[in-house]
Scaffold this motif. Sequence first.
Motif, short mmCIF file in Angstrom:
data_model
loop_
_atom_site.label_atom_id
_atom_site.label_comp_id
_atom_site.label_asym_id
_atom_site.label_seq_id
_atom_site.Cartn_x
_atom_site.Cartn_y
_atom_site.Cartn_z
N LEU A 237 31.85 46.35 53.91
CA LEU A 237 31.82 44.89 53.76
C LEU A 237 33.23 44.32 53.64
O LEU A 237 33.56 43.28 54.20
CB LEU A 237 30.99 44.53 52.52
N ILE A 238 34.09 45.02 52.91
CA ILE A 238 35.46 44.57 52.71
C ILE A 238 36.31 44.76 53.97
O ILE A 238 37.21 43.98 54.25
CB ILE A 238 36.09 45.34 51.52
N ALA A 246 36.68 42.81 43.56
CA ALA A 246 35.86 42.09 42.59
C ALA A 246 35.07 40.97 43.26
O ALA A 246 33.93 40.68 42.86
CB ALA A 246 36.73 41.52 41.47
N GLU A 247 35.65 40.34 44.27
CA GLU A 247 34.94 39.29 44.99
C GLU A 247 33.69 39.85 45.66
O GLU A 247 32.61 39.25 45.62
CB GLU A 247 35.85 38.66 46.05
N TRP A 271 29.37 36.14 35.97
CA TRP A 271 29.74 37.54 35.81
C TRP A 271 31.02 37.91 36.57
O TRP A 271 31.49 39.02 36.49
CB TRP A 271 28.60 38.45 36.29
N ARG A 272 31.55 36.95 37.34
CA ARG A 272 32.78 37.22 38.09
C ARG A 272 33.47 35.92 38.46
O ARG A 272 32.98 35.15 39.26
CB ARG A 272 32.45 38.03 39.35
N ARG A 273 34.62 35.70 37.84
CA ARG A 273 35.43 34.54 38.18
C ARG A 273 36.30 34.86 39.39
O ARG A 273 36.43 36.04 39.77
CB ARG A 273 36.32 34.14 37.00
N LYS A 318 31.54 45.61 37.40
CA LYS A 318 32.27 46.83 37.04
C LYS A 318 33.35 47.12 38.07
O LYS A 318 33.31 48.13 38.77
CB LYS A 318 31.29 47.99 36.92
N ALA A 319 34.32 46.23 38.15
CA ALA A 319 35.36 46.36 39.18
C ALA A 319 36.26 47.57 38.93
O ALA A 319 36.67 48.25 39.87
CB ALA A 319 36.18 45.08 39.25
#
Length: 395
Positions: A237-238, A246-247, A271-273, A318-319
């Motif tokens: 995906l990345i 983290a994104e 849960w993720r900024r 959980k990065a």
Amino acid sequence: MVQKRQSNYIESKHGYFYYCRRVPKRVLQHYRLDRIRTSLHTRHPEIARRRAQKISYELEREWEVLTFSALGNWANKFRQDYSPALTTALVSPTESFSNSPLLTEAAEYYLSQKGTNRPEEFYGSVRRAVRYIEESVGIHPINAYNRELANAFRDYLIQERGLSTASAKRIITTIKAIVTFTAREKDLPTVSAFSAIHFAEPNKGSILRKPIPVAHIRKVQTECLAIADDPRLTIALISNTGLRLAEALGLQASDVVLTDNPHIIVQPHPWRRLKTAESERIVPLVGASLSAAKLLISRCRALSAPLIPKFCDGKSTKANSASGALNKWLKPRVPDGCVVHSFRHSLRDRLRNVECPTELIDELGGWAKASVGQHYGEGHSIEMKSQWMLKISED
């Protein structure tokens, strides 16, 4: 092991250093014990020496206050109307900071005000920074910290903790945020001790992340789609989107749109900024990234479900653990110096190589805008973005 007496009121025991000093008789009545003894929390002689000097300075200042600063107490004895019952109480050496909270109190206040909808990592980073400063220069009222203490804290992070300059800067920035916010909200004098800290080696310990060559990207993508578990699909995906790890991990199913011009909506979640304001963006899905997104979506039971449940439970992301696991798998498959984040570096090179406009590259990657003009308008259309991203899926 027998203690070994050092200079500057320092003793060593089992490799650790301690501060030990007898309390002068003139102020002994104010203490429970006749000797001050405390751990310096270090095995490093130079750090122990600096901390001992600081303790000596604080003690001597306190003893001077206890002895001389209550001027009215002894001057009144020479007045006609002197009465012992009317003498003024001794002034505490910390009275000038009586309205200033301790750093630990400021940290909890900071978390209570700034921690809403923040992940556990935010709380952990604040408390870790406070623990490090407690181990190095101690906990004091926030207005008691000066540049000497701040520099000693910097040296502790670099020399004793062995942190890179970048990591030390992040921790000091956290402390700066705590004291600055608390001082402002409590209407206290500005605390500048942790501002513009000097680092003699600004790049010490920094690792230059290299982009991954396209040939290696293709091989990794093929293997990831063949295995098709959550970790490998995350990498796929990345690989063609340039998302930060983290994104990607913090996505939920509704962030993935698979209709015309498939794309990902990168937006903040409880849960993720996101790292910056520019990080909020739309990124087209092409090639292996599109295939990975389809497989991940097919396993989601609801649009509100986390896209990658192995690393995100809808409460936290959980990065850190994901980064370690993914980089371990990726390491033998890419050149030295390449990690998961290297896909992001590669994306920029790949877009450059197809002559994609710089402004559009910045928009796709969520990088900071280079000019004021880039902040005007709504940006490039999804159709335009998809056209350029399709070119790199064929590079």
